[in-house]
Design a protein around this motif. Structure first.
Motif, PDB file in Angstrom:
ATOM      1  N   PRO A  13       0.733  -1.433  -0.045  1.00  0.00           N
ATOM      2  CA  PRO A  13       0.146   0.189  -0.016  1.00  0.00           C
ATOM      3  C   PRO A  13       0.724   1.306   0.220  1.00  0.00           C
ATOM      4  CG  PRO A  13      -0.858  -1.622   1.598  1.00  0.00           C
ATOM      5  CD  PRO A  13       0.653  -2.076   1.179  1.00  0.00           C
ATOM      6  N   VAL A  14       1.989   0.997   0.616  1.00  0.00           N
ATOM      7  CA  VAL A  14       2.846   2.379   0.771  1.00  0.00           C
ATOM      8  C   VAL A  14       3.371   2.630  -0.759  1.00  0.00           C
ATOM      9  CG1 VAL A  14       4.911   3.495   1.564  1.00  0.00           C
ATOM     10  CG2 VAL A  14       3.680   1.945   3.179  1.00  0.00           C
ATOM     11  N   HIS A  15       3.842   1.560  -1.635  1.00  0.00           N
ATOM     12  CA  HIS A  15       4.291   1.626  -2.803  1.00  0.00           C
ATOM     13  C   HIS A  15       3.169   2.084  -3.773  1.00  0.00           C
ATOM     14  CE1 HIS A  15       6.967  -0.464  -6.177  1.00  0.00           C
ATOM     15  NE2 HIS A  15       7.209   0.915  -5.938  1.00  0.00           N
ATOM     16  N   GLN A  16       2.129   1.880  -3.535  1.00  0.00           N
ATOM     17  CA  GLN A  16       1.103   2.357  -4.321  1.00  0.00           C
ATOM     18  C   GLN A  16       0.569   3.696  -4.160  1.00  0.00           C
ATOM     19  OE1 GLN A  16      -3.308   0.651  -3.807  1.00  0.00           O
ATOM     20  NE2 GLN A  16      -2.823  -0.070  -5.807  1.00  0.00           N
ATOM     21  N   ALA A  17       0.956   4.155  -2.707  1.00  0.00           N
ATOM     22  CA  ALA A  17       1.021   5.647  -2.509  1.00  0.00           C
ATOM     23  C   ALA A  17       2.014   6.205  -3.398  1.00  0.00           C
ATOM     24  CB  ALA A  17       1.176   5.937  -0.922  1.00  0.00           C
ATOM     25  N   CYS A  18       3.299   5.798  -3.294  1.00  0.00           N
ATOM     26  CA  CYS A  18       4.232   6.345  -4.192  1.00  0.00           C
ATOM     27  C   CYS A  18       3.727   6.730  -5.750  1.00  0.00           C
ATOM     28  CB  CYS A  18       5.495   5.581  -4.060  1.00  0.00           C
ATOM     29  SG  CYS A  18       6.200   5.283  -2.618  1.00  0.00           S
ATOM     30  N   ASP A  19       3.060   5.414  -6.149  1.00  0.00           N
ATOM     31  CA  ASP A  19       2.528   5.580  -7.479  1.00  0.00           C
ATOM     32  C   ASP A  19       1.548   6.716  -7.751  1.00  0.00           C
ATOM     33  OD1 ASP A  19       3.830   3.160  -7.815  1.00  0.00           O
ATOM     34  OD2 ASP A  19       1.973   1.949  -7.736  1.00  0.00           O
ATOM     35  N   ILE A  20       0.726   6.997  -6.724  1.00  0.00           N
ATOM     36  CA  ILE A  20      -0.603   8.241  -6.845  1.00  0.00           C
ATOM     37  C   ILE A  20       0.141   9.390  -6.773  1.00  0.00           C
ATOM     38  CG2 ILE A  20      -2.725   8.994  -5.989  1.00  0.00           C
ATOM     39  CD1 ILE A  20      -2.990   5.650  -4.949  1.00  0.00           C
TER      40      ILE A  20
END
Length: 348
Positions: free
Chosen positions: A153-160
């Motif tokens: 979920p943190v990596h996904q936050a980086c994506d967004i």
């Protein structure tokens, strides 16, 4: 997620939807897929069709091919390059326009991934452990919980957040990811300086596309109709799908999942209702239904497949799309990382 918080998310999503066509310039959308195989009909009706619509409204659109996320629950990257290129072919064949939409890969944008370090300092282990998607992904994979899956979920936050994304098209089950991204953005802004927007989940009303066995259409279940399949392969898959002994065709998701899945597939591809199709086929039986479904799917996918064949004949162009998308994503990510360093006092 409580009913109250879901209703609040739904209300906010409806407000954003109403504003998208009025003020498209106010929005940046980030969405994407893991390159674990060919895209299928479920992807098209579930997400790709909406991405094309938002892109064509004039919303800044970014699509990430999440190649690093393949190794959250898999031990090999054996076919990854082929999957990535074919994903680009599928996107373009379905109407994604690389002049309007940046298509890029995780592994080609170092500054995006570098945001993981400050972002990880903003979340607790308990918050990561609570994320329902992490739990379900771990159970589905049968793997031990890797550090990458735990921090997914943190990596996904980086994506967004690398591109200051402020809307993400999601289903209800993905809202916890968006909430975690909002929390990371808020904590960073409070601790250092105002850098990131707090993105909103735009709930999609896409039908969950049933696979050919009545379960959700998924590559891992082997019940999916690939966008890249030939007419013959599609007809063969549909012919093998499970129905039941009752010759009369009726729509009943609970007691007749196989027949109902075929009816929903045909309904999506023709714009008709399941009931209309069931009434038309009536006592002609499963054979007639499967023939109708195969014709409907192949007819619907014909222009996409024709465009796909053209694109496959020019893989140098596909490489150019990827290289240009990666270049543009790097520009954005480098600028954001510089802002982050400044906010943190790390410019030396």
């Amino acid at each position: 997620m409580s009913i109250d918080s879901f209703e609040a998310s739904r209300k906010r999503s409806d407000e954003i939807r109403a504003d998208l066509s009025v003020h498209p310039e106010n929005y940046t959308m980030l969405t994407g897929d893991r390159p674990t195989g060919r895209l299928h009909l479920g992807h098209y009706f579930g997400t790709i069709r909406e991405r094309v619509a938002l892109q064509d409204m004039g919303i800044a659109t970014r699509i990430i091919i999440a190649d690093y996320q393949v190794i959250t629950d898999r031990d090999t990257t054996e076919h990854i390059a082929d999957n990535v290129r074919n994903m680009v072919v599928d996107y373009l064949a379905c109407g994604i326009d690389p002049d309007k939409t940046i298509v890029f890969t995780h592994s080609a944008v170092p500054a995006l991934n570098q945001l993981m370090l400050p972002f990880l300092s903003l979340v607790t282990e308990a918050e990561l452990q609570r994320n329902p998607t992490v739990k379900s992904e771990m159970e589905a994979s049968g793997h031990a919980l890797t550090g990458l899956l735990l921090t997914y979920p943190v990596h996904q936050a980086c994506d967004i957040l690398f591109c200051k994304g402020n809307i993400v098209p999601v289903g209800k089950d993905q809202l916890p990811h968006i909430e975690q991204t909002r929390m990371i953005a808020r904590r960073f802004n409070e601790r250092y300086a105002q850098v990131f927007p707090e993105p909103e989940g735009v709930l999609n009303d896409a039908v969950e596309i049933p696979g050919l066995d009545g379960r959700k259409m998924s590559k891992s279940y082997g019940n999916a109709i690939a966008l890249s399949a030939t007419d013959e392969e599609t007809a063969k898959l549909i012919k093998k799908s499970k129905t039941d002994a009752d010759r009369m065709i009726t729509y009943d998701k609970e007691s007749r999942p196989g027949v109902s899945a075929l009816l929903t597939t045909a309904a999506l591809c023709t714009g008709r209702t399941e009931q209309e199709i069931a009434d038309e086929i009536g006592e002609s039986g499963a054979g007639a239904l499967k023939k109708y479904v195969a014709e409907s799917v192949n007819g619907f996918l014909a222009p996409i497949r024709e465009r796909r064949r053209e694109l496959e004949g020019d893989m140098a162009y596909i490489e150019d799309v990827l290289h240009e998308g990666n270049r543009r994503a790097n520009e954005i990510a480098n600028a954001t990382l510089n802002e982050v360093r400044e906010a943190m006092g790390m410019v030396y």
